[in-house]
Design a protein around this motif. Structure first.
Motif, PDB file in Angstrom:
ATOM      1  N   GLY A  61       7.482  14.016   1.936  1.00 14.15           N
ATOM      2  CA  GLY A  61       8.441  13.915   3.025  1.00 14.15           C
ATOM      3  C   GLY A  61       8.044  14.714   4.245  1.00 14.15           C
ATOM      4  N   ARG A  62       6.929  15.376   4.186  1.00 14.76           N
ATOM      5  CA  ARG A  62       6.507  16.238   5.286  1.00 14.76           C
ATOM      6  C   ARG A  62       5.721  15.451   6.348  1.00 14.76           C
ATOM      7  NH1 ARG A  62       4.003  21.584   6.107  1.00 14.76           N
ATOM      8  NH2 ARG A  62       3.534  21.471   8.353  1.00 14.76           N
ATOM      9  N   TYR A  63       5.028  14.391   5.907  1.00 22.72           N
ATOM     10  CA  TYR A  63       4.145  13.666   6.812  1.00 22.72           C
ATOM     11  C   TYR A  63       4.514  12.188   6.888  1.00 22.72           C
ATOM     12  CZ  TYR A  63       1.325  17.792   5.864  1.00 22.72           C
ATOM     13  OH  TYR A  63       0.894  19.082   5.709  1.00 22.72           O
ATOM     14  N   MET A  64       3.978  11.550   7.935  1.00 21.42           N
ATOM     15  CA  MET A  64       4.113  10.096   8.050  1.00 21.42           C
ATOM     16  C   MET A  64       2.723   9.515   8.263  1.00 21.42           C
ATOM     17  SD  MET A  64       7.386   9.763  10.565  1.00 21.42           S
ATOM     18  CE  MET A  64       6.610  10.720  11.850  1.00 21.42           C
ATOM     19  N   LEU A  65       2.530   8.334   7.733  1.00 21.43           N
ATOM     20  CA  LEU A  65       1.257   7.634   7.887  1.00 21.43           C
ATOM     21  C   LEU A  65       1.515   6.383   8.706  1.00 21.43           C
ATOM     22  CD1 LEU A  65      -1.743   7.452   6.875  1.00 21.43           C
ATOM     23  CD2 LEU A  65      -0.873   6.142   4.948  1.00 21.43           C
TER      24      LEU A  65
ATOM     25  N   ASP B 181       2.605  14.921  11.427  1.00 23.72           N
ATOM     26  CA  ASP B 181       3.425  15.973  10.829  1.00 23.72           C
ATOM     27  C   ASP B 181       4.803  15.863  11.467  1.00 23.72           C
ATOM     28  OD1 ASP B 181       4.724  18.442  10.237  1.00 23.72           O
ATOM     29  OD2 ASP B 181       2.779  19.438  10.029  1.00 23.72           O
ATOM     30  N   LEU B 182       5.828  15.842  10.651  1.00 23.03           N
ATOM     31  CA  LEU B 182       7.182  15.714  11.196  1.00 23.03           C
ATOM     32  C   LEU B 182       7.517  16.831  12.169  1.00 23.03           C
ATOM     33  CD1 LEU B 182       7.827  13.382   9.224  1.00 23.03           C
ATOM     34  CD2 LEU B 182      10.017  14.466   8.832  1.00 23.03           C
ATOM     35  N   ASN B 183       6.797  17.938  12.063  1.00 21.64           N
ATOM     36  CA  ASN B 183       7.084  19.059  12.950  1.00 21.64           C
ATOM     37  C   ASN B 183       6.312  18.999  14.254  1.00 21.64           C
ATOM     38  OD1 ASN B 183       8.774  20.206  10.980  1.00 21.64           O
ATOM     39  ND2 ASN B 183       6.997  21.040   9.924  1.00 21.64           N
ATOM     40  N   MET B 184       5.454  18.005  14.420  1.00 21.40           N
ATOM     41  CA  MET B 184       4.700  17.937  15.662  1.00 21.40           C
ATOM     42  C   MET B 184       4.755  16.532  16.262  1.00 21.40           C
ATOM     43  SD  MET B 184       0.984  19.355  16.635  1.00 21.40           S
ATOM     44  CE  MET B 184      -0.106  18.076  16.054  1.00 21.40           C
ATOM     45  N   GLU B 185       5.368  16.448  17.413  1.00 18.51           N
ATOM     46  CA  GLU B 185       5.584  15.147  18.023  1.00 18.51           C
ATOM     47  C   GLU B 185       4.487  14.736  18.991  1.00 18.51           C
ATOM     48  OE1 GLU B 185       9.852  14.782  19.372  1.00 18.51           O
ATOM     49  OE2 GLU B 185       9.912  16.817  18.554  1.00 18.51           O
ATOM     50  N   ALA B 186       3.711  15.728  19.436  1.00 17.30           N
ATOM     51  CA  ALA B 186       2.804  15.435  20.545  1.00 17.30           C
ATOM     52  C   ALA B 186       1.636  14.537  20.173  1.00 17.30           C
ATOM     53  CB  ALA B 186       2.277  16.746  21.120  1.00 17.30           C
ATOM     54  N   ARG B 187       1.161  14.683  18.950  1.00 12.66           N
ATOM     55  CA  ARG B 187       0.001  13.867  18.554  1.00 12.66           C
ATOM     56  C   ARG B 187      -0.110  13.894  17.035  1.00 12.66           C
ATOM     57  NH1 ARG B 187      -2.010  18.915  19.423  1.00 12.66           N
ATOM     58  NH2 ARG B 187      -1.492  18.774  21.631  1.00 12.66           N
ATOM     59  N   PRO B 188      -0.858  12.963  16.464  1.00 13.54           N
ATOM     60  CA  PRO B 188      -1.041  12.996  15.007  1.00 13.54           C
ATOM     61  C   PRO B 188      -1.917  14.170  14.609  1.00 13.54           C
ATOM     62  CG  PRO B 188      -2.383  11.262  15.985  1.00 13.54           C
ATOM     63  CD  PRO B 188      -1.555  11.824  17.089  1.00 13.54           C
ATOM     64  N   ILE B 189      -1.776  14.640  13.405  1.00 13.36           N
ATOM     65  CA  ILE B 189      -2.635  15.740  12.967  1.00 13.36           C
ATOM     66  C   ILE B 189      -3.976  15.228  12.466  1.00 13.36           C
ATOM     67  CG2 ILE B 189      -0.780  17.372  12.477  1.00 13.36           C
ATOM     68  CD1 ILE B 189      -1.094  16.620   9.493  1.00 13.36           C
TER      69      ILE B 189
ATOM     70  N   ASP C 108       2.496  -0.494  10.359  1.00 14.42           N
ATOM     71  CA  ASP C 108       3.133   0.011   9.152  1.00 14.42           C
ATOM     72  C   ASP C 108       3.363   1.501   9.300  1.00 14.42           C
ATOM     73  OD1 ASP C 108       2.299   0.119   5.568  1.00 14.42           O
ATOM     74  OD2 ASP C 108       4.225  -0.031   6.600  1.00 14.42           O
ATOM     75  N   VAL C 109       4.462   1.988   8.724  1.00 16.41           N
ATOM     76  CA  VAL C 109       4.717   3.428   8.698  1.00 16.41           C
ATOM     77  C   VAL C 109       5.198   3.789   7.298  1.00 16.41           C
ATOM     78  CG1 VAL C 109       7.099   3.213   9.565  1.00 16.41           C
ATOM     79  CG2 VAL C 109       5.885   5.365   9.805  1.00 16.41           C
ATOM     80  N   LYS C 110       4.661   4.874   6.756  1.00 12.99           N
ATOM     81  CA  LYS C 110       5.036   5.305   5.410  1.00 12.99           C
ATOM     82  C   LYS C 110       5.195   6.819   5.401  1.00 12.99           C
ATOM     83  CE  LYS C 110       4.595   1.496   2.754  1.00 12.99           C
ATOM     84  NZ  LYS C 110       3.415   0.709   3.009  1.00 12.99           N
ATOM     85  N   PHE C 111       6.327   7.269   4.868  1.00  8.44           N
ATOM     86  CA  PHE C 111       6.474   8.697   4.640  1.00  8.44           C
ATOM     87  C   PHE C 111       5.576   9.108   3.472  1.00  8.44           C
ATOM     88  CE2 PHE C 111       9.591  10.566   7.309  1.00  8.44           C
ATOM     89  CZ  PHE C 111      10.500   9.578   7.655  1.00  8.44           C
ATOM     90  N   SER C 112       5.098  10.357   3.524  1.00  7.66           N
ATOM     91  CA  SER C 112       4.377  10.877   2.370  1.00  7.66           C
ATOM     92  C   SER C 112       5.388  11.141   1.259  1.00  7.66           C
ATOM     93  CB  SER C 112       3.642  12.170   2.733  1.00  7.66           C
ATOM     94  OG  SER C 112       4.576  13.172   3.094  1.00  7.66           O
ATOM     95  N   HIS C 113       4.897  11.279   0.042  1.00  9.48           N
ATOM     96  CA  HIS C 113       5.817  11.549  -1.063  1.00  9.48           C
ATOM     97  C   HIS C 113       6.532  12.874  -0.859  1.00  9.48           C
ATOM     98  CE1 HIS C 113       3.102   8.537  -2.867  1.00  9.48           C
ATOM     99  NE2 HIS C 113       4.187   8.166  -3.496  1.00  9.48           N
TER     100      HIS C 113
END
Lengths: 447, 135
Positions: free
Chosen positions: A293-297, A308-316, A286-291
């Protein structure tokens, strides 16, 4: 169908213990609408049940905003594809509400192959006093009609009417796993294992294919699409997750076919955790954007991750949901439990994330305090208006009273589908054929 | 040896899942079958790389040519699972692409005739017979 079905599903009070579960009653999706006033559930039998929150009234302070059945209808029926000799299940895979634009409510519901747009309207007035018909609708004897009258609208008992407004069929060769309504309120997308289509809500006879990962030779297939969602604010952005554990953010402005991602979110695999089942447990369910819009779960078999949409290398952030299962992957593979697709959810302020687990447990993680809690959705532990007691799974070491050992977890009781009210601390938990709705009356610390 | 037994067991279980997926309601699920085939491939690699007595080591054979080996038991498997199973057994230069033909057969499907199997797997036929007996 009718009242007996509806009361069975609400768990406000103790009912008979249903140890035998009809497969058709298993809830397969749960979704709040944008205000949280309505809650829709879909089940394996193709039915949709909508619950409405009762307005809080001073007269009955105990029924503050409880959810009651609003409407029930059969959304999808089993079908047979004669060309391929395949039965198409009527199970509702996903429900998504459309933003409300007038008095009516609309939602999209989908099974493996067909998406339907349903319009839900209320009727609380009825015209009375026809000239040519009597009360039952029979034609009057014209000789008895001596004067003309204008029919008058009289109030009647509320009737909720549901009608299928659009049927979006024949868009998918493979099984649809997700649908997502765009923030432009005009389009939506549907994703199957290999393709994502963009539809216009008013047009049913065609769709645009925006992602196609089908290889020329099916034997070269290495990954499939597992979930997808539009960005909550940017109507040109969407994300899709894969069975390899990666996320791809795509921009529809870049090209008509978004096979090239704008961003690829992937975490390198930890080689020390490698096993036969590494690929399965890294598949994102499952993937969900945060309300915001900055993050994805994302949810994979053992963890939930915040990206974080601004960081592709790994989850925060990475949270372990039930890491004690890591040593049991082989038996979970045998029992097919390893293929269970758990969903995840954000709360309204994006500070807490929630996901389900086994034994009717569900987990919440507070991103700020880094505290987490395990709760149980079961009749025994949830009398109405009781406070849920945190549960613990003991993994060796000191065992407290009321702890559950890993070996006594019931893997047939899984919470795959959960939803969080968009604004308040109200959660809906689907435990097999039961729906639990928990409300938070006071702000309590999690531990 | 333990790894070999574990791998053998996982191979049997995986084959069973692929077989059962053909009779499941709603059609073959591509995602699940892909994952099962990946597990099958991993288990097969472990099985082959585990140096046990009596096992023909991979280095000694010509791994590049497709050989029609003793395909007796493999042919049995094919008849049980159908032609789409051949993709799982194909040994390719890329290191073993094993994929279940899920939704689409036709031009993209593996040709039923090309069945090739590693010598060591065929030598030690008991795992495969177990699978056949089970189903």
């Amino acid at each position: 169908m009718g009242e007996d079905t509806d009361t069975r599903k609400i768990n406000h009070s103790f009912l008979r213990d249903h140890s035998y579960v009809t497969e058709a009653d298993i809830i397969s999706t749960v979704e709040f609408n944008h205000t949280g006033e309505l809650l829709a559930t879909g089940d394996k039998g193709g039915r949709v049940v909508i619950f409405q929150r009762e307005p809080e009234s001073k007269n009955a302070p105990h029924s503050q905003g409880e959810y009651d059945v609003y409407s029930t209808f059969q959304s999808h029926e089993p079908e047979f594809d004669y060309l391929k000799s395949l039965e198409i299940e009527e199970k509702i895979n996903k429900i998504k509400w459309l933003p409300q634009q007038n008095a009516a409510h609309s939602l999209l519901s989908t099974n493996d192959k067909t998406i339907k747009l349903w319009k839900i309207t209320e009727r609380d007035k009825r015209p009375e006093g026809y000239n040519l018909k009597d009360e039952e609708g029979k034609l009057k004897d014209l000789s008895t009609v001596t004067s003309l009258q204008v029919p008058v609208l009289k109030p009647m008992d509320l009737m909720v009417e549901v009608s299928p407004r659009r049927i979006f069929a024949n868009g998918h060769t493979y099984h649809i796993n997700s649908i997502s309504v765009n923030s432009d309120c005009e389009t939506y997308m549907s994703a199957d294992d290999l393709r994502i289509n963009l539809w216009h809500l008013a047009i049913t006879d065609r769709s645009f294919n925006i992602v196609d990962i089908k290889p020329a030779n099916m034997e070269d297939l290495t990954e499939v699409i597992t979930a997808s969602e539009f960005h909550p604010h940017h109507c040109n952005l969407f994300v899709y997750s894969s069975s390899k554990g990666s996320l791809r953010l795509c921009d529809m402005r870049a090209a008509a076919l978004c096979d090239k991602h704008s961003k690829l979110f992937e975490e390198p695999e930890d080689p020390s955790n490698r096993s036969f089942f590494s690929e399965i447990i890294s598949s994102v369910s499952d993937v969900k954007f945060s309300h915001s819009g900055r993050y994805m779960l994302t949810r994979d078999y053992l963890t939930v991750k915040v990206w974080d949409l601004n960081m592709e290398a790994r989850p925060i952030e990475t949270y372990q949901v039930h890491d004690y299962l890591r040593s049991k992957l082989c038996s979970l593979y045998e029992s097919d439990c390893i293929f269970d697709k758990f969903e995840c959810a954000w709360n309204g302020s994006d500070s807490v994330i929630m996901t389900g687990a086994y034994n009717n447990f569900f987990r919440m993680f507070d991103r700020n305090t880094k505290r987490d809690v395990t709760l149980e959705a079961s009749r025994e532990s949830s009398k109405p208006r009781a406070v849920l007691k945190p549960r613990r799974v003991c993994v060796g070491g000191k065992r407290r009273r009321d702890d559950i050992s890993v070996d006594s977890l019931d893997f047939t009781k899984k919470i795959l589908h959960t939803a969080w009210h968009p604004a308040e601390n109200i959660i809906a938990i689907a435990a097999t054929n039961n729906l639990y709705i928990f409300q938070d009356k006071v702000n309590s610390d999690m531990h | 040896m333990e790894f070999k037994l574990e791998a053998h067991r996982i191979v049997s279980i995986s084959l069973g899942k692929i077989y059962n997926s053909r009779v499941q309601r709603g059609g073959i699920k591509l995602h699940k079958n892909l994952l099962v085939s990946l597990v099958l491939r991993s288990a097969r690699q472990v099985y082959l790389s585990d140096p046990c007595p009596g096992l023909y080591l991979a280095g000694e054979e010509d791994t590049d040519t497709d050989e029609e080996m003793e395909t007796g038991n493999v042919a049995n498997l094919i008849s049980i699972f159908g032609s789409s199973f051949s993709g799982l057994l194909r040994k390719s230069p890329a290191g073993g692409r094993e994929e279940e033909e899920a939704e689409e057969s036709g031009p993209e499907a593996a040709e039923p005739g090309q069945i090739c199997c590693d010598k060591p797997v065929l030598r030690d036929m008991s795992p495969w017979s177990t699978a056949i007996v089970a189903f």
